[in-house]
Design an enzyme around this catalytic site. Sequence first.
Site, PDB file in Angstrom:
ATOM      1  N   ASP A 142      95.998 118.822  91.867  1.00  0.00           N
ATOM      2  CA  ASP A 142      96.109 118.435  90.459  1.00  0.00           C
ATOM      3  C   ASP A 142      97.357 117.635  90.093  1.00  0.00           C
ATOM      4  O   ASP A 142      97.624 117.453  88.905  1.00  0.00           O
ATOM      5  CB  ASP A 142      96.083 119.689  89.578  1.00  0.00           C
ATOM      6  CG  ASP A 142      94.735 120.368  89.583  1.00  0.00           C
ATOM      7  OD1 ASP A 142      93.767 119.768  90.079  1.00  0.00           O
ATOM      8  OD2 ASP A 142      94.656 121.503  89.087  1.00  0.00           O
ATOM      9  N   SER A 183      84.511 120.919  87.813  1.00  0.00           N
ATOM     10  CA  SER A 183      85.545 120.889  88.853  1.00  0.00           C
ATOM     11  C   SER A 183      85.717 122.225  89.574  1.00  0.00           C
ATOM     12  O   SER A 183      86.297 122.268  90.648  1.00  0.00           O
ATOM     13  CB  SER A 183      86.886 120.456  88.261  1.00  0.00           C
ATOM     14  OG  SER A 183      87.364 121.443  87.367  1.00  0.00           O
ATOM     15  N   HIS A 186      91.701 125.930  87.119  1.00  0.00           N
ATOM     16  CA  HIS A 186      91.756 125.599  88.542  1.00  0.00           C
ATOM     17  C   HIS A 186      92.388 126.729  89.339  1.00  0.00           C
ATOM     18  O   HIS A 186      92.997 127.637  88.780  1.00  0.00           O
ATOM     19  CB  HIS A 186      92.521 124.294  88.772  1.00  0.00           C
ATOM     20  CG  HIS A 186      91.708 123.071  88.464  1.00  0.00           C
ATOM     21  ND1 HIS A 186      92.247 121.814  88.426  1.00  0.00           N
ATOM     22  CD2 HIS A 186      90.397 122.912  88.162  1.00  0.00           C
ATOM     23  CE1 HIS A 186      91.305 120.940  88.125  1.00  0.00           C
ATOM     24  NE2 HIS A 186      90.177 121.587  87.954  1.00  0.00           N
TER      25      HIS A 186
END
EC number: 3.4.21.89
Length: 172
Positions: A115, A49, A90
């Site tokens: 998210d 990701s 992230h």
Amino acid sequence: MFSSLGNPRQAAAQLMNFGLILSTAFMMWKGLSVITDSPSPIVVVLSGSMEPAFQRGDLLLLWNRNLMADTSVGEIVVYNVKGKDIPIVHRVVRKFGEGPHAKLLTKGDNNVADDTELYARGQDYLDRTDIIGSVVGYLPFVGYVTIMLSEHPWMKTAMLGIMGLVVVLQRE
């Protein structure tokens, strides 16, 4: 080869050496946790990701002592979702407010959406307390050992068995 097992004093010394190695590793981990102010100062990237910034298997070094500055937009952070045990790596894409009560929104570089679907039920943003640490460095592909051991439990057992045999059978 097995003659060292017949001597109880030498077997006890080898067992104590093994315990010393384990306790030293544990103390180093806890010391690193205190220095970085992070419960997990080193994490492994488990998914794609965050590509191209980080690849699956990269080992990330974290720092959680933001004494002079707040977490900012664009910073790559590792956070835990309430009720889940896997840390997520992230980037902060939006920030609402300032200081310790700021709300953060994150997104993976390789993901289409933010998210909010990953957060706990009823949680729209992250609090600063959800963040384990900010990424300050990485070692590419070093974490693949961890991924292989978690995906193939038999490898973990074999590795521990081999390490135990080496400790028991080594000559001093």
